[in-house]
Design an enzyme around this catalytic site. Sequence first.
Site, PDB file in Angstrom:
ATOM      1  N   GLY A  30       0.824  -1.212   0.000  1.00 29.20           N
ATOM      2  CA  GLY A  30       0.000   0.000   0.000  1.00 29.20           C
ATOM      3  C   GLY A  30       0.860   1.264   0.000  1.00 29.20           C
ATOM      4  N   ASP A  31       1.926   1.255   0.765  1.00 27.24           N
ATOM      5  CA  ASP A  31       2.838   2.404   0.819  1.00 27.24           C
ATOM      6  C   ASP A  31       3.491   2.608  -0.548  1.00 27.24           C
ATOM      7  OD1 ASP A  31       2.211   2.180   3.516  1.00 27.24           O
ATOM      8  OD2 ASP A  31       4.018   0.995   3.936  1.00 27.24           O
TER       9      ASP A  31
HETATM   10  N1  LIG Z   1      -1.023 -10.364  -3.983  1.00 23.98           N
HETATM   11  C1  LIG Z   1      -0.841  -9.326  -4.803  1.00 23.98           C
HETATM   12  N2  LIG Z   1      -0.704  -9.531  -6.144  1.00 23.98           N
HETATM   13  C2  LIG Z   1      -0.571  -8.497  -6.983  1.00 23.98           C
HETATM   14  N3  LIG Z   1      -0.570  -7.207  -6.582  1.00 23.98           N
HETATM   15  C3  LIG Z   1      -0.706  -6.938  -5.269  1.00 23.98           C
HETATM   16  C4  LIG Z   1      -0.836  -7.984  -4.303  1.00 23.98           C
HETATM   17  N4  LIG Z   1      -0.940  -7.431  -3.071  1.00 23.98           N
HETATM   18  C5  LIG Z   1      -0.871  -6.090  -3.261  1.00 23.98           C
HETATM   19  N5  LIG Z   1      -0.748  -5.778  -4.585  1.00 23.98           N
HETATM   20  C6  LIG Z   1      -0.691  -4.447  -5.201  1.00 23.98           C
HETATM   21  O1  LIG Z   1      -0.453  -3.452  -4.218  1.00 23.98           O
HETATM   22  C7  LIG Z   1      -1.604  -2.595  -4.078  1.00 23.98           C
HETATM   23  C8  LIG Z   1      -1.818  -2.248  -2.612  1.00 23.98           C
HETATM   24  O2  LIG Z   1      -1.959  -3.434  -1.855  1.00 23.98           O
HETATM   25  P1  LIG Z   1      -2.943  -3.594  -0.598  1.00 23.98           P
HETATM   26  O3  LIG Z   1      -4.346  -3.404  -1.033  1.00 23.98           O
HETATM   27  O4  LIG Z   1      -2.576  -4.910   0.026  1.00 23.98           O
HETATM   28  O5  LIG Z   1      -2.506  -2.373   0.313  1.00 23.98           O
HETATM   29  P2  LIG Z   1      -2.485  -2.217   1.911  1.00 23.98           P
HETATM   30  O6  LIG Z   1      -3.469  -3.168   2.516  1.00 23.98           O
HETATM   31  O7  LIG Z   1      -2.656  -0.784   2.199  1.00 23.98           O
HETATM   32  O8  LIG Z   1      -0.991  -2.651   2.242  1.00 23.98           O
HETATM   33  P3  LIG Z   1       0.020  -2.143   3.413  1.00 23.98           P
HETATM   34  O9  LIG Z   1      -0.763  -1.250   4.338  1.00 23.98           O
HETATM   35  O10 LIG Z   1       0.513  -3.397   4.046  1.00 23.98           O
HETATM   36  O11 LIG Z   1       1.145  -1.420   2.738  1.00 23.98           O
HETATM   37  C9  LIG Z   1      -2.769  -3.372  -4.698  1.00 23.98           C
HETATM   38  O12 LIG Z   1      -3.787  -2.504  -5.157  1.00 23.98           O
HETATM   39  C10 LIG Z   1      -2.052  -4.111  -5.833  1.00 23.98           C
HETATM   40  O13 LIG Z   1      -1.844  -3.246  -6.943  1.00 23.98           O
HETATM   41 MG   LIG Z   2      -2.199   0.275   3.997  1.00 21.16          MG
END
Ligand SMILES: Nc1ncnc2c1ncn2[C@@H]1O[C@H](COP(=O)(O)OP(=O)(O)OP(=O)(O)O)[C@@H](O)[C@H]1O
Ligand SMILES: [Mg+2]
Length: 303
Positions: free
Chosen positions: A248-249
């Site tokens: 996400g970051d």
């Molecule tokens: N398993 C995956 N396969 C492909 N792309 C992924 C995957 N996990 C994350 N991504 C990419 O990263 C983006 C952000 O991931 P996610 O939705 O998990 O963010 P988050 O929950 O805010 O993560 P964090 O807070 O741990 O940094 C997704 O929209 C996607 O583009």
């Molecule tokens: Mg996040």
Amino acid sequence: MIYTVTLNPSIDYVVQVKDFELGTLNKMESDRKLPGGKGINVSRILHELEVDATALGFLGGFTGTFISDWLNNDNITTDFTVIEDDTRINIKLKSNEETELNGRGPHINEEEATRLLNQLSNLTEDDLVIFSGSKPPSLPADYYQQLIGKTVKANAAFVIDTTGQDLKNALAYHPFLVKPNQHELEELFGVKLNGEADIIPYGEKLLELGAQNVIVSLAGEGALLFTKEGSYRGISPKGTVKNSVGAGDSMIAGFIGEFSKTNDIKKAFQMGLTAGSATAFSEDLAKRADMETIYQQAEVRKI
Ligand SMILES: Nc1ncnc2c1ncn2[C@@H]1O[C@H](COP(=O)(O)OP(=O)(O)OP(=O)(O)O)[C@@H](O)[C@H]1O
Ligand SMILES: [Mg+2]
């Protein structure tokens, strides 16, 4: 200039143990110490994308020195507020299951809190500040509001990636971007969402509440982007997930970094998807080459 703000950084102590057992002596197979903290992650990815940014936040003690030395060694620009107490250490225990043990964070006194606030007094309308992560419990409950107040007063733009009340309160100040994941979006509105059709009205609601752009990230399912001009579906590249912490970051850094270069919201979204996935496919955060390899595979479609 772009600034990232990490109020509660950490050393992430990543420990690998074979068949970990509670209540006995376990031997580590390997261990690594990495700088942790969401704003620091954003700074590291911006650096990979050759976008100038300065990392702000609180650092203290030998743990704080470890983090600033590590970042300076990688030529990442920092201007941390030095505090008296030690920056926390978070333990990430990898065995048959993954266990995390996170510190609460250091005590931050009033003088230290004011010093970081005062750093934002020098902002101008050309600046953008990215606030990421939670705050240590020793800071006043309205500390994020104070920081945002300073930013808005200087006519600088801001992004906020946090949860709960701090995120809710920020919306009225028109953040350039918010990026809840599905879980955070559900928590924000007290609902359970199933699939795109459920999510879309709540993404739009965040625009109504004041956000200029909204990304709802959906891990391996990609993401949705909501703007005043329209909404987009983002499809992530496919690959083998190694460690999705910081995806996400990375997405925020990809989006903001590309937007700062091109002013093109679709290209920014494509780079956000790319950077998020490239990090998910890496042990640590993505490198520039990882992002270049998969950029063309990230797709953006108008809804
Ligand atoms: N398993 C995956 N396969 C492909 N792309 C992924 C995957 N996990 C994350 N991504 C990419 O990263 C983006 C952000 O991931 P996610 O939705 O998990 O963010 P988050 O929950 O805010 O993560 P964090 O807070 O741990 O940094 C997704 O929209 C996607 O583009
Ligand atoms: Mg996040």
